[in-house]
Design a protein around this motif. Structure first.
Motif, mmCIF file in Angstrom:
data_model
loop_
_atom_site.group_PDB
_atom_site.id
_atom_site.type_symbol
_atom_site.label_atom_id
_atom_site.label_comp_id
_atom_site.label_asym_id
_atom_site.label_seq_id
_atom_site.Cartn_x
_atom_site.Cartn_y
_atom_site.Cartn_z
ATOM 1 N N THR A 2 -8.912 14.661 15.056
ATOM 2 C CA THR A 2 -7.554 15.143 15.298
ATOM 3 C C THR A 2 -7.159 16.128 14.207
ATOM 4 N N LEU A 3 -6.817 17.339 14.615
ATOM 5 C CA LEU A 3 -6.381 18.353 13.667
ATOM 6 C C LEU A 3 -4.859 18.436 13.657
ATOM 7 N N PRO A 4 -4.276 18.960 12.577
ATOM 8 C CA PRO A 4 -2.823 19.041 12.503
ATOM 9 C C PRO A 4 -2.245 19.828 13.670
ATOM 10 N N HIS A 145 -5.137 21.522 -0.704
ATOM 11 C CA HIS A 145 -3.773 21.760 -0.244
ATOM 12 C C HIS A 145 -3.664 21.837 1.279
ATOM 13 N N LEU A 146 -4.770 21.663 1.990
ATOM 14 C CA LEU A 146 -4.708 21.676 3.447
ATOM 15 C C LEU A 146 -3.962 20.436 3.951
ATOM 16 N N PRO A 147 -3.426 20.504 5.181
ATOM 17 C CA PRO A 147 -2.556 19.417 5.670
ATOM 18 C C PRO A 147 -3.194 18.034 5.688
ATOM 19 N N ASP A 148 -4.491 17.932 5.994
ATOM 20 C CA ASP A 148 -5.125 16.613 6.016
ATOM 21 C C ASP A 148 -6.636 16.745 5.907
ATOM 22 N N ARG A 149 -7.306 15.592 5.824
ATOM 23 C CA ARG A 149 -8.763 15.588 5.646
ATOM 24 C C ARG A 149 -9.524 16.199 6.823
ATOM 25 N N PRO A 150 -9.126 15.920 8.071
ATOM 26 C CA PRO A 150 -9.836 16.574 9.181
ATOM 27 C C PRO A 150 -9.813 18.092 9.090
ATOM 28 N N ILE A 152 -9.815 19.801 6.288
ATOM 29 C CA ILE A 152 -10.797 20.129 5.251
ATOM 30 C C ILE A 152 -12.201 20.131 5.844
ATOM 31 N N ILE A 153 -12.532 19.081 6.583
ATOM 32 C CA ILE A 153 -13.863 18.956 7.180
ATOM 33 C C ILE A 153 -14.106 20.075 8.186
ATOM 34 N N LYS A 154 -13.074 20.413 8.956
ATOM 35 C CA LYS A 154 -13.178 21.502 9.929
ATOM 36 C C LYS A 154 -13.576 22.798 9.244
ATOM 37 N N PHE A 155 -12.945 23.106 8.130
ATOM 38 C CA PHE A 155 -13.257 24.364 7.452
ATOM 39 C C PHE A 155 -14.634 24.335 6.794
ATOM 40 N N ILE A 156 -15.065 23.181 6.313
ATOM 41 C CA ILE A 156 -16.426 23.097 5.773
ATOM 42 C C ILE A 156 -17.439 23.448 6.859
ATOM 43 N N LYS A 157 -17.209 22.967 8.072
ATOM 44 C CA LYS A 157 -18.090 23.311 9.187
ATOM 45 C C LYS A 157 -18.019 24.801 9.517
ATOM 46 N N GLU A 158 -16.833 25.374 9.392
ATOM 47 C CA GLU A 158 -16.684 26.810 9.614
ATOM 48 C C GLU A 158 -17.411 27.613 8.535
ATOM 49 N N PHE A 159 -17.427 27.108 7.318
ATOM 50 C CA PHE A 159 -18.192 27.778 6.271
ATOM 51 C C PHE A 159 -19.665 27.834 6.659
ATOM 52 N N SER A 160 -20.171 26.725 7.179
ATOM 53 C CA SER A 160 -21.570 26.685 7.613
ATOM 54 C C SER A 160 -21.840 27.700 8.718
ATOM 55 N N MET A 214 -1.128 17.583 -1.614
ATOM 56 C CA MET A 214 -2.403 17.373 -2.301
ATOM 57 C C MET A 214 -3.243 16.375 -1.518
ATOM 58 N N ASN A 215 -4.492 16.751 -1.280
ATOM 59 C CA ASN A 215 -5.451 15.866 -0.632
ATOM 60 C C ASN A 215 -6.731 15.816 -1.454
ATOM 61 N N PHE A 216 -7.609 14.916 -1.073
ATOM 62 C CA PHE A 216 -8.914 14.847 -1.732
ATOM 63 C C PHE A 216 -9.940 14.382 -0.719
ATOM 64 N N LEU A 217 -11.199 14.515 -1.078
ATOM 65 C CA LEU A 217 -12.297 14.030 -0.242
ATOM 66 C C LEU A 217 -13.339 13.434 -1.169
ATOM 67 N N PRO A 218 -13.640 12.120 -1.016
ATOM 68 C CA PRO A 218 -14.623 11.497 -1.901
ATOM 69 C C PRO A 218 -15.958 12.240 -1.875
ATOM 70 N N GLN A 219 -16.643 12.212 -2.986
ATOM 71 C CA GLN A 219 -17.882 12.973 -3.123
ATOM 72 C C GLN A 219 -18.899 12.625 -2.047
ATOM 73 N N LYS A 220 -19.022 11.335 -1.726
ATOM 74 C CA LYS A 220 -19.986 10.935 -0.703
ATOM 75 C C LYS A 220 -19.660 11.558 0.648
ATOM 76 N N GLU A 221 -18.361 11.661 0.967
ATOM 77 C CA GLU A 221 -17.956 12.244 2.240
ATOM 78 C C GLU A 221 -18.199 13.750 2.253
ATOM 79 N N VAL A 222 -17.944 14.408 1.129
ATOM 80 C CA VAL A 222 -18.233 15.843 1.037
ATOM 81 C C VAL A 222 -19.723 16.087 1.223
ATOM 82 N N GLU A 223 -20.529 15.301 0.541
ATOM 83 C CA GLU A 223 -21.981 15.494 0.614
ATOM 84 C C GLU A 223 -22.509 15.249 2.024
#
Length: 258
Positions: A2-4, A145-150, A152-160, A214-223
């Motif tokens: 679910t995205l914002p 600073h993005l609205p939520d964790r999903p 953040i993950i969405k943009f990481i996939k876009e980077f790829s 402010m948001n964060f993503l644990p290292q294991k989830e980022v990896e």
């Protein structure tokens, strides 16, 4: 996933348009002593040069990776503090941001750098760019600073998707934020007082409140997210701060995109 929804994204954009209007340099690099438009542009941009030179040094010494190429993207570029240092390392440097006011100022401040361009993007993706387009994607002090964790993950996939095979990714994210900081008390106070008629300028400069999320993503989830996106981490740089520990991930795209 679910995205914002649209109104959340519009609110996010409005927050940054406000910051870009009342205190743009501090909004990009939020040192407490620089609040209230105390940044001098020369010192501000010099800090960006030092940051990128340090990362380039770490990559060269630890991993024998040279930070140079044809085309790069600075995601969440703001005023171009970290876009500008890439101008002598990459032929074409593209900064993208959600705030049109930030980009307007970035173009003015970097007018002497002919290979920099600044692009407005208000979508939760990077569809304004094609697949396999960049040799490097860089983002620091932004994804948190993005609205939520999903998101953040969405943009990481876009980077790829937009990285060429073998392209580099420099990505910084807080690994953890203490629970009391996750309550966003200063933001909630900001929103409440603004509702009662207090100006953004007064709330920011006099009461030292903020509209930043402010948001964060644990290292294991980022990896895991990076690995699932066919991006391999080759080094990590810890960035300790007063309230949160961040990690700068140095990574490379390892497979062609389908």
């Amino acid at each position: 996933m679910t995205l914002p929804v649209d109104h959340e994204l519009k609110s996010h954009q409005a927050d940054w348009e406000t910051l870009a209007t009342i205190d743009p340099f501090w909004a990009v690099l939020s040192l407490p002593e620089m609040r209230g438009n105390r940044w001098e542009p020369e010192r501000f941009f010099l800090s960006g040069t030092h940051t990128i030179d340090h990362i380039a040094h770490v990559m060269a010494v630890n991993s024998n990776v040279i930070l140079a190429g044809d085309r790069m993207l600075d995601f969440g570029c703001g005023l171009g503090r970290l876009t500008r240092p890439f101008s002598h390392r990459y032929r074409e440097c593209v900064g993208v941001d959600i705030s049109e006011e930030m980009l307007k100022k970035a173009r003015e401040l970097n007018a002497d750098f002919s290979n920099l361009q600044f692009v407005h993007n208000t979508r939760l993706d990077l569809t304004i760019f094609p697949d396999n387009h960049f040799d490097l994607i860089h983002t620091q002090i932004v994804l948190q600073h993005l609205p939520d964790r999903p998101a953040i993950i969405k943009f990481i996939k876009e980077f790829s998707r937009t990285l060429r095979p073998g392209g580099l990714l420099i990505l910084e994210l807080p690994d953890h934020i203490p629970w009391f900081r996750r309550l966003w008390l200063r933001r909630k106070a900001y929103v409440s007082l603004k509702f009662f008629g207090f100006s953004d300028q007064y709330l920011h400069e006099k009461l030292h409140l903020t509209n930043m999320k402010m948001n964060f993503l644990p290292q294991k989830e980022v990896e895991k997210t990076l690995l699932d996106a066919n991006i391999e981490i080759f080094d990590r740089v810890l960035v300790p701060t007063k309230y949160a520990n961040s990690v700068t991930y140095l990574a490379k795209s390892i497979e062609p995109h389908s």
